[in-house]
Design a protein around this motif. Structure first.
Motif, PDB file in Angstrom:
ATOM      1  N   LEU A   8       0.695  -1.434  -0.266  1.00 19.07           N
ATOM      2  CA  LEU A   8      -0.018   0.156   0.077  1.00 19.07           C
ATOM      3  C   LEU A   8       0.709   1.335  -0.016  1.00 19.07           C
ATOM      4  O   LEU A   8       0.545   2.624  -0.384  1.00 19.07           O
ATOM      5  CB  LEU A   8      -1.244   0.272   1.102  1.00 19.07           C
ATOM      6  N   VAL A   9       2.372   0.723   0.591  1.00 22.13           N
ATOM      7  CA  VAL A   9       3.006   2.315   1.233  1.00 22.13           C
ATOM      8  C   VAL A   9       3.909   2.445  -0.647  1.00 22.13           C
ATOM      9  O   VAL A   9       3.512   3.576  -0.770  1.00 22.13           O
ATOM     10  CB  VAL A   9       3.873   2.043   1.594  1.00 22.13           C
ATOM     11  N   LEU A  10       4.082   1.303  -1.271  1.00 24.29           N
ATOM     12  CA  LEU A  10       4.298   1.898  -2.842  1.00 24.29           C
ATOM     13  C   LEU A  10       3.358   1.880  -3.200  1.00 24.29           C
ATOM     14  O   LEU A  10       3.980   3.421  -4.169  1.00 24.29           O
ATOM     15  CB  LEU A  10       4.622   0.116  -3.055  1.00 24.29           C
ATOM     16  N   SER A  11       2.502   1.687  -3.036  1.00 26.31           N
ATOM     17  CA  SER A  11       0.841   2.014  -4.162  1.00 26.31           C
ATOM     18  C   SER A  11       0.376   4.048  -4.347  1.00 26.31           C
ATOM     19  O   SER A  11       0.879   4.565  -4.938  1.00 26.31           O
ATOM     20  CB  SER A  11      -0.041   1.258  -4.079  1.00 26.31           C
ATOM     21  N   MET A  38      -1.173   7.563 -11.988  1.00 24.66           N
ATOM     22  CA  MET A  38      -1.483   7.173 -10.839  1.00 24.66           C
ATOM     23  C   MET A  38      -2.256   5.863 -10.974  1.00 24.66           C
ATOM     24  O   MET A  38      -2.994   5.438 -10.709  1.00 24.66           O
ATOM     25  CB  MET A  38      -2.382   8.402 -10.686  1.00 24.66           C
ATOM     26  N   LEU A  39      -3.039   5.590 -12.077  1.00 25.05           N
ATOM     27  CA  LEU A  39      -4.040   4.509 -12.955  1.00 25.05           C
ATOM     28  C   LEU A  39      -2.946   2.777 -11.486  1.00 25.05           C
ATOM     29  O   LEU A  39      -3.654   2.172 -11.509  1.00 25.05           O
ATOM     30  CB  LEU A  39      -3.593   4.070 -14.319  1.00 25.05           C
ATOM     31  N   ASN A  40      -1.521   3.453 -12.265  1.00 27.03           N
ATOM     32  CA  ASN A  40      -0.960   2.355 -11.666  1.00 27.03           C
ATOM     33  C   ASN A  40      -0.222   1.865 -10.451  1.00 27.03           C
ATOM     34  O   ASN A  40      -1.299   0.415  -9.998  1.00 27.03           O
ATOM     35  CB  ASN A  40       1.016   2.680 -12.498  1.00 27.03           C
ATOM     36  N   PHE A  64     -10.262  -4.119 -15.875  1.00 36.44           N
ATOM     37  CA  PHE A  64     -11.058  -3.061 -16.524  1.00 36.44           C
ATOM     38  C   PHE A  64     -10.631  -2.185 -16.121  1.00 36.44           C
ATOM     39  O   PHE A  64     -10.758  -1.058 -17.335  1.00 36.44           O
ATOM     40  CB  PHE A  64     -12.484  -3.272 -15.682  1.00 36.44           C
ATOM     41  N   VAL A  65      -9.743  -2.018 -15.230  1.00 36.70           N
ATOM     42  CA  VAL A  65      -8.698  -0.264 -14.994  1.00 36.70           C
ATOM     43  C   VAL A  65      -8.278   0.100 -16.845  1.00 36.70           C
ATOM     44  O   VAL A  65      -8.037   0.640 -17.012  1.00 36.70           O
ATOM     45  CB  VAL A  65      -8.390  -0.377 -13.286  1.00 36.70           C
ATOM     46  N   MET A  66      -7.717  -1.284 -16.917  1.00 40.89           N
ATOM     47  CA  MET A  66      -6.643  -1.222 -18.115  1.00 40.89           C
ATOM     48  C   MET A  66      -7.225  -1.032 -19.282  1.00 40.89           C
ATOM     49  O   MET A  66      -6.558  -0.378 -20.221  1.00 40.89           O
ATOM     50  CB  MET A  66      -5.485  -2.681 -18.174  1.00 40.89           C
ATOM     51  N   VAL A  67      -8.038  -2.105 -19.278  1.00 42.03           N
ATOM     52  CA  VAL A  67      -9.546  -0.970 -20.469  1.00 42.03           C
ATOM     53  C   VAL A  67      -9.308  -0.074 -20.604  1.00 42.03           C
ATOM     54  O   VAL A  67      -9.639   0.899 -21.724  1.00 42.03           O
ATOM     55  CB  VAL A  67     -10.798  -2.016 -20.551  1.00 42.03           C
ATOM     56  N   VAL A  68     -10.063   0.193 -19.571  1.00 43.32           N
ATOM     57  CA  VAL A  68     -10.965   1.970 -19.323  1.00 43.32           C
ATOM     58  C   VAL A  68      -9.112   3.049 -19.452  1.00 43.32           C
ATOM     59  O   VAL A  68      -9.039   3.945 -20.226  1.00 43.32           O
ATOM     60  CB  VAL A  68     -11.582   3.076 -17.643  1.00 43.32           C
TER      61      VAL A  68
ATOM     62  N   VAL B  58       2.403  -6.227 -19.411  1.00 39.95           N
ATOM     63  CA  VAL B  58       3.770  -6.080 -19.567  1.00 39.95           C
ATOM     64  C   VAL B  58       2.971  -5.673 -21.539  1.00 39.95           C
ATOM     65  O   VAL B  58       3.267  -5.223 -22.240  1.00 39.95           O
ATOM     66  CB  VAL B  58       4.384  -7.064 -19.802  1.00 39.95           C
ATOM     67  N   ILE B  59       1.854  -6.684 -21.321  1.00 39.86           N
ATOM     68  CA  ILE B  59       1.415  -5.811 -22.739  1.00 39.86           C
ATOM     69  C   ILE B  59       0.268  -5.308 -23.663  1.00 39.86           C
ATOM     70  O   ILE B  59       0.632  -4.170 -24.294  1.00 39.86           O
ATOM     71  CB  ILE B  59       0.450  -7.718 -23.319  1.00 39.86           C
ATOM     72  N   VAL B  60       0.091  -5.223 -22.628  1.00 41.04           N
ATOM     73  CA  VAL B  60      -1.107  -3.379 -22.938  1.00 41.04           C
ATOM     74  C   VAL B  60      -0.558  -2.692 -22.247  1.00 41.04           C
ATOM     75  O   VAL B  60      -0.412  -1.922 -23.170  1.00 41.04           O
ATOM     76  CB  VAL B  60      -2.558  -3.636 -22.470  1.00 41.04           C
ATOM     77  N   TYR B  61      -0.411  -2.739 -21.496  1.00 32.93           N
ATOM     78  CA  TYR B  61       0.441  -1.643 -20.939  1.00 32.93           C
ATOM     79  C   TYR B  61       1.882  -1.003 -21.031  1.00 32.93           C
ATOM     80  O   TYR B  61       2.541   0.295 -22.147  1.00 32.93           O
ATOM     81  CB  TYR B  61       0.435  -0.882 -18.547  1.00 32.93           C
TER      82      TYR B  61
END
Lengths: 100, 176
Positions: A8-11, A38-40, A64-68, B58-61
């Motif tokens: 959580l600290v890294l995030s 930020m999303l990561n 889903f976050v990756m899709v967005v 890795v693939i998408v991001y």
């Protein structure tokens, strides 16, 4: 065994770096990359909590976050190209049509 | 113990990449540091047992999205960032409050959770994720396809060449 708080600290640090980049940078592409950062950071807490509670829904949400994020990147970069075409600059301080 | 060491190594790489993203002035260098952050985050996901998410990361991001970024940076020939000074309020109030927020977050997180995440306790392989995605989360999954379709159309409309009929033929365009 890694404590959950480490993840959580890294995030939180990644998210804070994203916010700082968003506020400090002047190049519109770098600002956009800060948003991705930020999303990561948020994705990392999703996966950490998924492992914590033994529930795979967190990993689905990361998907889903990756899709967005992918959709956002495509539209955002198209907007950047359109801005560059009309304003001839990537500096956000020079894109001030709506500024009083 | 091995997991803790791996976490710390990849976490350090991640933190270094994130700081480098802010410090660099050229967008291409920021983009490369962001790729470092994403690759090390994929390793962190593997440590948490999220195999599918690590592969997609890795693939998408690191693959698709960052290629898009680098492509746009090259297309627009983005140079070094010009320095313009923002308001003084940002420097004197914004940065200290960001630091305060960080300290508060770290304090809250470290003082209110004592549990540990067992490495590999939850196994997110593609088979399990796929079953979940096509049963319980079928509707959201299908809705994302509409989202992607709208994003494609939006990108094409926004980045496409403006209508040539609107432009007088005798004025040569810069980007033509």
């Amino acid at each position: 065994m890694v404590p959950l708080s480490y993840y959580l600290v890294l995030s939180a640090f990644l998210f804070a770096c994203g916010v700082a980049g968003f506020l400090l940078k002047r190049n519109i592409i770098t600002i956009f990359m800060s948003i991705e950062l930020m999303l990561n950071g948020v994705n990392l807490s999703f996966v950490a909590f998924a492992a914590q509670w033994g529930n795979l829904s967190g990993q689905i949400f990361v998907f889903f976050v990756m899709v967005v994020a992918a959709a956002e990147a495509a539209v955002g970069l198209a907007i950047i190209i359109a801005v560059y075409r009309t304003r001839d600059t990537l500096n956000v301080d020079r894109v001030n049509l709506l500024k009083l | 113990m091995v997991h803790l060491i791996l976490f710390l190594v990849f976490g350090a790489v991640c933190v270094a990449g994130a700081i480098n993203l802010i410090l660099q002035t050229h967008p291409i260098q920021s983009a490369l540091s962001l790729i470092v952050v994403m690759a090390s985050l994929a390793a962190e996901y593997l440590l948490l047992g999220a195999e599918f998410v690590a592969a997609v990361q890795v693939i998408v991001y690191a693959g698709a999205i960052m290629v898009l970024f680098v492509f746009v940076i090259m297309l627009l020939n983005a140079g070094t960032e010009e320095v313009t000074h923002g308001s003084k309020i940002a420097e004197f109030i914004g940065l200290p409050s960001l630091l305060l927020l960080g300290v508060l977050m770290v304090w809250a997180v470290t003082h209110h959770s004592t549990t540990s995440v067992a490495a590999g306790s939850l196994y997110g392989d593609p088979k399990t994720i796929g079953r979940l995605l096509f049963n319980q989360y079928l509707l959201p999954f299908e809705v994302t396809s509409i989202l992607i379709l709208i994003a494609i159309m939006g990108a094409v409309v926004l980045a496409g060449r403006p209508e040539m009929s609107n432009i007088q033929a005798d004025t040569p365009r810069k980007d033509a």
